[in-house]
Structure formats: C-alpha cells, structure tokens
Design an enzyme around this catalytic site. Structure first.
Site, PDB file in Angstrom:
ATOM      1  N   LYS A  68      -3.019  -2.183  -5.807  1.00  0.00           N
ATOM      2  CA  LYS A  68      -3.871  -1.195  -6.752  1.00  0.00           C
ATOM      3  C   LYS A  68      -4.315  -1.944  -7.764  1.00  0.00           C
ATOM      4  O   LYS A  68      -3.262  -2.523  -8.633  1.00  0.00           O
ATOM      5  CB  LYS A  68      -3.037   0.262  -7.130  1.00  0.00           C
ATOM      6  CG  LYS A  68      -3.811   1.106  -7.664  1.00  0.00           C
ATOM      7  CD  LYS A  68      -2.818   2.586  -7.868  1.00  0.00           C
ATOM      8  CE  LYS A  68      -3.700   3.388  -8.635  1.00  0.00           C
ATOM      9  NZ  LYS A  68      -2.636   4.691  -8.641  1.00  0.00           N
ATOM     10  N   SER A  97      -4.371   8.901  -7.265  1.00  0.00           N
ATOM     11  CA  SER A  97      -5.478   7.781  -7.317  1.00  0.00           C
ATOM     12  C   SER A  97      -5.460   6.580  -6.821  1.00  0.00           C
ATOM     13  O   SER A  97      -6.139   5.641  -6.796  1.00  0.00           O
ATOM     14  CB  SER A  97      -5.209   7.666  -8.964  1.00  0.00           C
ATOM     15  OG  SER A  97      -4.055   7.147  -9.203  1.00  0.00           O
ATOM     16  N   SER A 145      -0.124  10.605  -6.851  1.00  0.00           N
ATOM     17  CA  SER A 145      -1.103   9.402  -6.629  1.00  0.00           C
ATOM     18  C   SER A 145      -0.779   8.729  -5.415  1.00  0.00           C
ATOM     19  O   SER A 145      -1.548   7.640  -5.121  1.00  0.00           O
ATOM     20  CB  SER A 145      -1.234   8.835  -7.917  1.00  0.00           C
ATOM     21  OG  SER A 145      -2.183   9.628  -8.673  1.00  0.00           O
TER      22      SER A 145
END
Length: 513
Positions: free
Chosen positions: A98, A178, A202
């Site tokens: 990420k 996210s 997330s």
C-alpha cells in the site's frame, strides 16, 4: 480506515449498457487472471515468479483501458534485479505494498499530491523484514487518499494520485478502503500477497468485498515506523492474500520488535511461526461466540450466508455460543474513537511530515496540507477535507477530552467488550460477518454499507481476520474471527480451519455475468 469516516459511494453513475460493458471487460480480465496467477508462497523460482508478476501488472492492471482495475500505482524499478538474489523463507515472493508504506526505491504518497515527491530513500522496518526473508517488492498499490481520514464524504479507493480503483466483481461497486488497491491486486492475481494498513476496517473491509483473506494483527506486533500515520493507538499493517496460510507466512516475516516503535516492545517475545501454528482441525471442540447483536445491520443475504458458515463450523466440531447482548457502552465507542483518531492524526501526521525531506515535501504540517488541498483543484474536485479541519482544531494529547475518550474507548472495546464477552461466555473467539456485499458507486441510490464487525477489534487493538464465506447477490462476503490481545496465532488457525472446511473463495471470473 473503513468505519471512520463513513464509507461513501463513489461519484459517477453509468448507463446499464456501459455497466454491462465494464463487467464484460472485467470478466475477461478475471478469465485472464484465472489462467495463471502468481504461485503461492514458496512456489517457483524467484526470477520467474517476479517477472510474471510485473508482466501481469502491466498487462492486466493497466492494459485494459475500458475496465482497468487501477489497483497498482507504480512498479518497483528494482524488482527484476532483486529477484535472482532473493533468499530466505519467502524467497522470490512478489509482494505489493500500500502506498503509505515507505520503500527506498519508490515515492510514498498516501494518494496525495502533497506527497507526490516524497522519496526519503528509506525502507519501513516491515519492508526490511520482508526483504530479509527473501520477498521482492514489486510495486505500490492505490488507496483511499490519506487512508480515508481526509473527509467524511471521501470515496473509497480514490486518490488524487491514482484515481479510482475498481471492484473486480462489479466496477460500479466499492472496493472498500482504505487498502483498496492491495485487495483488488490480490483478488485478480497480480501478486499472491499485498500489505495493507488498518486503523478501523481498512484491511478487513476491502478483503471481504473482494473475496480474499485479510488480517489485522494485534497493534504492536508489526512496526508502524515510516508508514504515513493516522493513529498510534490503532494503526497497524497486515497481510492480504488468497489463503490464510500465505497471510500467516508473511506475518511471520514482518512481526517483531522495532526500537523506533514503542508499541512493539513485546513483539519479539510474543511472535511465533504463524504458518506452523495453523491447524485445520482447530475448530473441533472450540467454543465460538457468535455476535448476534450485530446481525440486524447486515443484508438478508449476508445473514443467510453467515448462518451457513456457522453450521459449517458446527459440522467441523465447534460448539456455537450465541451472544445476543452488545457490550454496555458499545454504541458510544464510535464517538470516543473519532475524538481519539482526529487528535492523534494531527500529532502523528505532523511528526511524520517533519521526518520527510523539506525539498521533497513542502507541506510540513497538517495545517499546510489543508492549505495545499484548498489551493489544488485536483484534490477537492470530488470531496472536501472536513475531517482534516476538525483534526487541526483538536487540542493535543494532553487535552482532557482526548485522554478521557481514549481511556473510555479502550475500556469499552477491550476489557469490557471483547475480553468480557469471551470470558463470560467461555469462548475462544468471536465471529460475525465482516460486512455485507459491496455497495454501489452511485450517490443517488440507497444501496449503502450494511453492517461491520471491525470496530471492537480496531479500538481495542486486538487481532481480526476475515476469510471468504460466500456470496451476497453474486458479490463476495467474508466472516470475521476476533480474539484477545496477542492471540493472533489462534485467530489465524481458526480461520484456516474454516477456510479448509468451506473453500468458499471464487475468483472474480467465476461470478461475473
């Protein structure tokens, strides 16, 4: 962060014909993925596997303009050169990160144009651990900008740097966030494992709605140093994979004490070989607590899939215990949590920005990021920054309102929440649906998020695993396994036993129409 702020619906509304075309294109992509995804952990030569992963990213994530999943922001310039020398338990394993996790060879943007040139040339300690174990970092994935903490009306999977990541099961539905890009990349086979981060939901929410495994470890098991932060109380990184075993192998590599992260002081003493601890028969004789007080908020179809999952655990030898009453202050936790997150965001993000190179990152404080966004139309074209503005107005870590909110939220979620439920009902773990099917990308309809199991474990800092359990109107849904602090191995083992019993995962091509 999936529960705070409220997960919104993306902004566009497409005609039925366009939607059908997108789904058909994604079905073609999924079929291509099904023809040969990267091997699981430990399979194949490092150079071959890494080269295949890079080729697939270029061909599948970017090479289908009508339906690009848009999950990967950039490919590592050193991946192919690093592969031949990779050695260790994860030798040659391609891993995506990420884009709020720092690596020496790539910028780290958190999806924000304010960090577009943020390239301090350092590896986060968890990245060092991956490299030391032989893994090869092949690229960075898109995310909900600033990990979904900028605005209460933000769009999951959208960032100003990367645009919109699409859910491979239906491009008009959210990939959640996210860690959107990490989830989608694994779901379509661009890499066998990605690393996500979670503050509240997330990792687990995007994993659930894209049909993969996602694991949020105990806070303090994995270093957060050199990761763009929200909250030192709740932030953690964790693995996202197609199997619990792969997630466990990667967790074994990244877990451990980091002198720069005080929360990890006990990690070396607590960590184990998580893959070796997996037991496909671990449900036999286990008392499993079903958090039935959560179920009314989920869709009817997800509840039906969950009941099948409960029966599968019973058939595997588990003793099922229904928990019908929520913890005493359950409904107050969200308000306390928001106070904690916004206060810590200002403190922690200011500290992170101060650690970056001022020649690369000109916004040195949260206040300056807010000013940058206000002056940059590409940042605010879809939503604002009300949560950033609320965070800037907070009074710091000595503020009595923050101190009280943190004490209350931890007490209610941990000792008087998860711990009390497990002790009073004499169960070894708690389960619930992770969330319902992915909701639409249309602001105008009423298809919203339905149900979430993430808050208690997120606020308490306890382990939370999601494993595919079935489908809600053709869209994947996961089951959550939660237990107490440092009980990561047990949670993974129970999830592994469920996974091996049900084999519920089906890749996107098997469900798209």
């Amino acid at each position: 962060m999936a529960n705070l702020p409220r997960l919104p619906r993306p902004h566009d509304r497409r005609s039925g014909a366009v939607r059908a075309g997108l789904i058909a294109a994604l079905a073609g992509l999924a079929a291509a993925c099904a023809g040969g995804p990267p091997p699981a952990v430990g399979a194949g030569s490092g150079s071959t596997v890494v080269a295949a992963a890079v080729e697939r990213i270029v061909r599948l994530d970017r090479g289908m303009p009508d339906a690009a999943p848009n999950s990967v922001l950039r490919v590592s310039p050193t991946a192919l050169a690093a592969a031949p020398a990779a050695d260790g338990p994860l030798a040659g394993l391609p891993i995506l990160l990420k884009d709020n996790i720092e690596t020496a060879e790539m910028p780290t943007t958190a999806g924000s144009l304010a960090l577009l040139h943020n390239a301090p040339g350092r590896d986060a300690p968890l990245v060092t651990r991956l490299r030391d174990a032989g893994a090869v970092i092949v690229g960075k994935t898109n995310l909900s900008e600033w990990a979904n903490i900028r605005s209460s009306d933000s769009i999951s999977g959208w960032s100003a740097v990367g645009g919109q990541t699409r859910n491979p099961y239906d491009p008009e539905r959210t990939p959640c966030g996210s860690s959107s890009g990490s989830a989608v990349a694994v779901a379509i086979g661009l890499a066998p494992v990605a690393i996500g981060t979670e503050t509240d939901g997330s990792i687990t929410c995007p994993a659930s709605v894209t049909g993969i495994v996602g694991f949020k470890p105990t806070v303090g098991l994995v270093s957060r140093t050199h990761i763009v932060p929200i909250s030192h109380s709740q932030d953690t990184a964790g693995p996202m994979a197609t199997t619990v075993e792969d997630a466990a192998r990667v967790l074994t590599a990244i877990a451990g004490t980091d002198p720069m992260d005080p929360a990890t002081a006990e990690a070396d003493a607590r960590k184990v070989d998580y893959a070796a601890a997996l037991d496909a028969n671990s449900l036999r004789g286990a008392r499993i607590g079903v958090m039935r007080f959560l179920l009314p908020s989920y869709s009817e179809e997800t509840r039906a899939e969950f009941e099948k999952a409960v029966e599968a655990m019973r058939a595997a030898g588990a003793e099922i215990v229904d928990i019908t009453e929520a913890p005493a202050d359950f409904r107050r936790i969200g308000g306390w949590e928001l106070t904690v997150l916004l206060t810590e965001l200002k403190h922690d993000l200011n500290a992170y920005l101060a650690s970056t190179d001022p020649a690369q990152v000109r916004t040195r404080t949260l206040a300056e990021v807010i000013a940058f966004n206000a002056a940059e139309p590409r940042e605010t074209v879809l939503f604002g920054q009300d949560l950033f503005e609320q965070a800037e107005a907070t009074g710091g870590l000595e503020d009595p309102a923050y101190v009280e909110a943190r004490a209350n939220s931890v007490r209610a979620a941990g000792p008087e929440g998860i711990d009390r439920m497990m002790a009073e009902h004499r169960v070894v773990a708690l389960v619930a649906p992770t969330t319902s099917r992915a909701w639409t990308n249309d602001r105008e309809d009423e298809d919203d998020m339905q149900g979430s199991a993430s808050r208690l474990a997120a606020v308490a800092g306890y382990p939370h695993l999601t494993v595919p359990m079935g489908f809600d109107r053709g869209l994947p849904v996961g089951i959550s396994f939660i237990a107490g602090k440092w009980e990561d191995a047990k949670v993974l083992s129970l999830g592994h036993a469920f996974e091996q019993r049900t084999l519920a995962r089906r890749p996107p091509g098997a469900t798209l129409h």
